[in-house]
Write a protein that holds these residues in place. Structure first.
Motif, PDB file in Angstrom:
ATOM      1  N   PHE A  49     -40.860 -59.544  84.312  1.00 41.57           N
ATOM      2  CA  PHE A  49     -41.816 -59.729  82.958  1.00 41.57           C
ATOM      3  C   PHE A  49     -42.915 -58.962  83.143  1.00 41.57           C
ATOM      4  CE2 PHE A  49     -39.826 -63.617  80.861  1.00 41.57           C
ATOM      5  CZ  PHE A  49     -38.262 -62.860  80.993  1.00 41.57           C
ATOM      6  N   ALA A  50     -43.602 -59.092  84.250  1.00 36.57           N
ATOM      7  CA  ALA A  50     -45.015 -58.321  84.275  1.00 36.57           C
ATOM      8  C   ALA A  50     -44.871 -56.983  84.606  1.00 36.57           C
ATOM      9  CB  ALA A  50     -45.685 -58.848  85.851  1.00 36.57           C
ATOM     10  N   TRP A  51     -43.735 -56.422  85.303  1.00 37.09           N
ATOM     11  CA  TRP A  51     -43.351 -55.180  85.562  1.00 37.09           C
ATOM     12  C   TRP A  51     -42.949 -54.568  84.056  1.00 37.09           C
ATOM     13  CZ3 TRP A  51     -42.146 -52.620  90.593  1.00 37.09           C
ATOM     14  CH2 TRP A  51     -42.818 -52.904  91.559  1.00 37.09           C
ATOM     15  N   LEU A  93     -39.747 -57.438  75.526  1.00 32.39           N
ATOM     16  CA  LEU A  93     -41.100 -57.191  76.234  1.00 32.39           C
ATOM     17  C   LEU A  93     -41.517 -55.582  76.299  1.00 32.39           C
ATOM     18  CD1 LEU A  93     -41.481 -59.835  78.478  1.00 32.39           C
ATOM     19  CD2 LEU A  93     -42.733 -59.861  76.304  1.00 32.39           C
ATOM     20  N   LYS A  94     -40.450 -54.958  76.721  1.00 34.36           N
ATOM     21  CA  LYS A  94     -40.654 -53.348  76.668  1.00 34.36           C
ATOM     22  C   LYS A  94     -40.926 -52.881  75.448  1.00 34.36           C
ATOM     23  CE  LYS A  94     -37.682 -52.479  80.811  1.00 34.36           C
ATOM     24  NZ  LYS A  94     -36.533 -51.840  81.340  1.00 34.36           N
ATOM     25  N   SER A  95     -40.194 -53.229  74.472  1.00 38.85           N
ATOM     26  CA  SER A  95     -40.298 -52.642  73.231  1.00 38.85           C
ATOM     27  C   SER A  95     -41.750 -52.932  72.496  1.00 38.85           C
ATOM     28  CB  SER A  95     -39.249 -53.146  72.093  1.00 38.85           C
ATOM     29  OG  SER A  95     -39.438 -54.716  71.670  1.00 38.85           O
ATOM     30  N   ARG A  96     -42.409 -54.101  73.044  1.00 33.44           N
ATOM     31  CA  ARG A  96     -43.622 -54.299  72.673  1.00 33.44           C
ATOM     32  C   ARG A  96     -44.873 -53.685  73.449  1.00 33.44           C
ATOM     33  NH1 ARG A  96     -44.676 -58.317  69.245  1.00 33.44           N
ATOM     34  NH2 ARG A  96     -46.493 -59.006  70.583  1.00 33.44           N
ATOM     35  N   GLU A  97     -44.470 -52.998  74.300  1.00 37.66           N
ATOM     36  CA  GLU A  97     -45.428 -52.384  75.454  1.00 37.66           C
ATOM     37  C   GLU A  97     -46.435 -51.624  74.986  1.00 37.66           C
ATOM     38  OE1 GLU A  97     -46.972 -49.351  77.935  1.00 37.66           O
ATOM     39  OE2 GLU A  97     -45.156 -48.826  76.436  1.00 37.66           O
ATOM     40  N   ARG A  98     -46.181 -50.803  73.774  1.00 38.46           N
ATOM     41  CA  ARG A  98     -47.238 -50.048  73.236  1.00 38.46           C
ATOM     42  C   ARG A  98     -48.276 -50.956  72.452  1.00 38.46           C
ATOM     43  NH1 ARG A  98     -46.805 -44.570  72.887  1.00 38.46           N
ATOM     44  NH2 ARG A  98     -44.678 -43.894  73.496  1.00 38.46           N
ATOM     45  N   ARG A  99     -47.767 -52.064  71.832  1.00 35.02           N
ATOM     46  CA  ARG A  99     -48.634 -53.049  71.247  1.00 35.02           C
ATOM     47  C   ARG A  99     -49.549 -53.867  72.151  1.00 35.02           C
ATOM     48  NH1 ARG A  99     -44.808 -55.604  67.253  1.00 35.02           N
ATOM     49  NH2 ARG A  99     -43.454 -54.308  68.083  1.00 35.02           N
ATOM     50  N   VAL A 106     -55.034 -62.640  78.540  1.00 34.18           N
ATOM     51  CA  VAL A 106     -54.585 -64.071  77.896  1.00 34.18           C
ATOM     52  C   VAL A 106     -53.660 -63.871  76.776  1.00 34.18           C
ATOM     53  CG1 VAL A 106     -55.553 -65.846  76.567  1.00 34.18           C
ATOM     54  CG2 VAL A 106     -56.880 -64.728  78.083  1.00 34.18           C
ATOM     55  N   LEU A 107     -53.727 -62.781  75.958  1.00 33.25           N
ATOM     56  CA  LEU A 107     -52.482 -62.811  75.058  1.00 33.25           C
ATOM     57  C   LEU A 107     -50.995 -62.257  75.734  1.00 33.25           C
ATOM     58  CD1 LEU A 107     -51.767 -62.805  71.963  1.00 33.25           C
ATOM     59  CD2 LEU A 107     -52.493 -60.630  71.902  1.00 33.25           C
ATOM     60  N   GLU A 108     -51.416 -61.527  76.719  1.00 34.52           N
ATOM     61  CA  GLU A 108     -49.993 -61.201  77.401  1.00 34.52           C
ATOM     62  C   GLU A 108     -49.398 -62.367  78.153  1.00 34.52           C
ATOM     63  OE1 GLU A 108     -48.906 -58.901  81.780  1.00 34.52           O
ATOM     64  OE2 GLU A 108     -50.740 -57.895  80.356  1.00 34.52           O
ATOM     65  N   TRP A 109     -50.217 -63.107  78.693  1.00 35.32           N
ATOM     66  CA  TRP A 109     -49.814 -64.421  79.455  1.00 35.32           C
ATOM     67  C   TRP A 109     -49.125 -65.228  78.476  1.00 35.32           C
ATOM     68  CZ3 TRP A 109     -53.939 -68.140  82.152  1.00 35.32           C
ATOM     69  CH2 TRP A 109     -53.246 -68.849  83.191  1.00 35.32           C
ATOM     70  N   LEU A 110     -49.784 -65.523  77.136  1.00 33.70           N
ATOM     71  CA  LEU A 110     -49.058 -66.256  76.273  1.00 33.70           C
ATOM     72  C   LEU A 110     -47.786 -65.824  75.642  1.00 33.70           C
ATOM     73  CD1 LEU A 110     -52.196 -67.309  73.942  1.00 33.70           C
ATOM     74  CD2 LEU A 110     -50.895 -69.036  75.575  1.00 33.70           C
ATOM     75  N   PHE A 112     -45.785 -63.942  77.309  1.00 34.72           N
ATOM     76  CA  PHE A 112     -44.852 -64.280  78.778  1.00 34.72           C
ATOM     77  C   PHE A 112     -44.340 -65.802  78.500  1.00 34.72           C
ATOM     78  CE2 PHE A 112     -44.797 -66.285  82.915  1.00 34.72           C
ATOM     79  CZ  PHE A 112     -43.599 -66.048  83.468  1.00 34.72           C
ATOM     80  N   ALA A 113     -45.423 -66.573  78.422  1.00 37.38           N
ATOM     81  CA  ALA A 113     -45.265 -68.058  78.360  1.00 37.38           C
ATOM     82  C   ALA A 113     -44.071 -68.486  77.052  1.00 37.38           C
ATOM     83  CB  ALA A 113     -46.354 -68.859  78.272  1.00 37.38           C
ATOM     84  N   GLY A 114     -44.406 -67.917  76.013  1.00 35.94           N
ATOM     85  CA  GLY A 114     -43.649 -68.266  74.855  1.00 35.94           C
ATOM     86  C   GLY A 114     -42.171 -67.418  75.183  1.00 35.94           C
ATOM     87  N   THR A 115     -41.928 -66.384  75.554  1.00 37.55           N
ATOM     88  CA  THR A 115     -40.720 -65.702  76.120  1.00 37.55           C
ATOM     89  C   THR A 115     -40.050 -66.863  77.203  1.00 37.55           C
ATOM     90  OG1 THR A 115     -41.694 -63.553  75.557  1.00 37.55           O
ATOM     91  CG2 THR A 115     -39.749 -63.617  76.583  1.00 37.55           C
TER      92      THR A 115
END
Length: 179
Positions: A49-51, A93-99, A106-110, A112-115
């Motif tokens: 997910f991080a990558w 997550l890749k499709s949301r990469e530009r956003r 923190v928003l990225e972490w949230l 990730f957590a939700g996913t």
């Protein structure tokens, strides 16, 4: 002569596979013969997910699918179920990469957590529908919480040790792809 960007891309993909194999190796080491009362984090999913969020071109769908299918086989999970869920989540997550490029960590972490929570619930639901023992709810909850807690460490190691950084808005190669 080979393009240096293409060489770096395939080098990072090879690094991803090597890191995944290393994670699986340490996960399979028989360090304690007694059954554990707690579940450790799923570092492989955190790394995928991080990558996928930071550099989607480093983790193509077939590479992620093959790596996670191997992990399913090695860890004696139902073959393909967890792999499909993680691949679908990584592609989302890749499709949301530009956003995600302009958001805070923190928003990225949230995200990730939700996913991770959603795919874990789906995994347990499918296991129960198929009348397979999904394991105790406590162990699943502990593993999800541990994976969420270890995500910043995985991102930090990926960033500082391996150079997996988010692509800047203007980072494109001569073909127009994100570098």
């Amino acid at each position: 002569m080979m393009d240096s960007g293409l060489l770096q891309l395939w080098g990072m993909r090879a690094l991803f596979v090597l890191l995944a194999l290393l994670i699986l190796f340490f996960h399979l080491l028989p360090l304690d013969p007694a059954p554990s009362r707690w579940a450790g984090p799923d570092v492989l999913v955190a790394m995928v997910f991080a990558w996928a969020v930071r550099r989607p071109d480093y983790v193509p769908i077939l590479l992620v699918a093959a790596t996670l299918l191997l992990a399913d086989m090695m860890l004696q999970r139902p073959p393909g179920l967890w792999s499909v869920l993680v691949v679908c989540a990584a592609e989302w997550l890749k499709s949301r990469e530009r956003r995600q490029r302009e958001t805070t960590f923190v928003l990225e972490w949230l995200t990730f957590a939700g996913t991770l929570i959603v795919i874990t619930i789906l995994y347990r639901a499918v296991m129960m529908i198929l009348i397979l023992a999904p394991g105790t709810l406590t162990l699943s909850l502990v593993q999800v919480l541990m994976t969420i807690a270890v995500y910043p460490l995985v991102v930090g190691v990926s960033y500082f040790l391996f150079g997996v950084r988010r692509a800047a808005p203007g980072d494109v190669d001569r073909l127009g792809r994100t570098q």
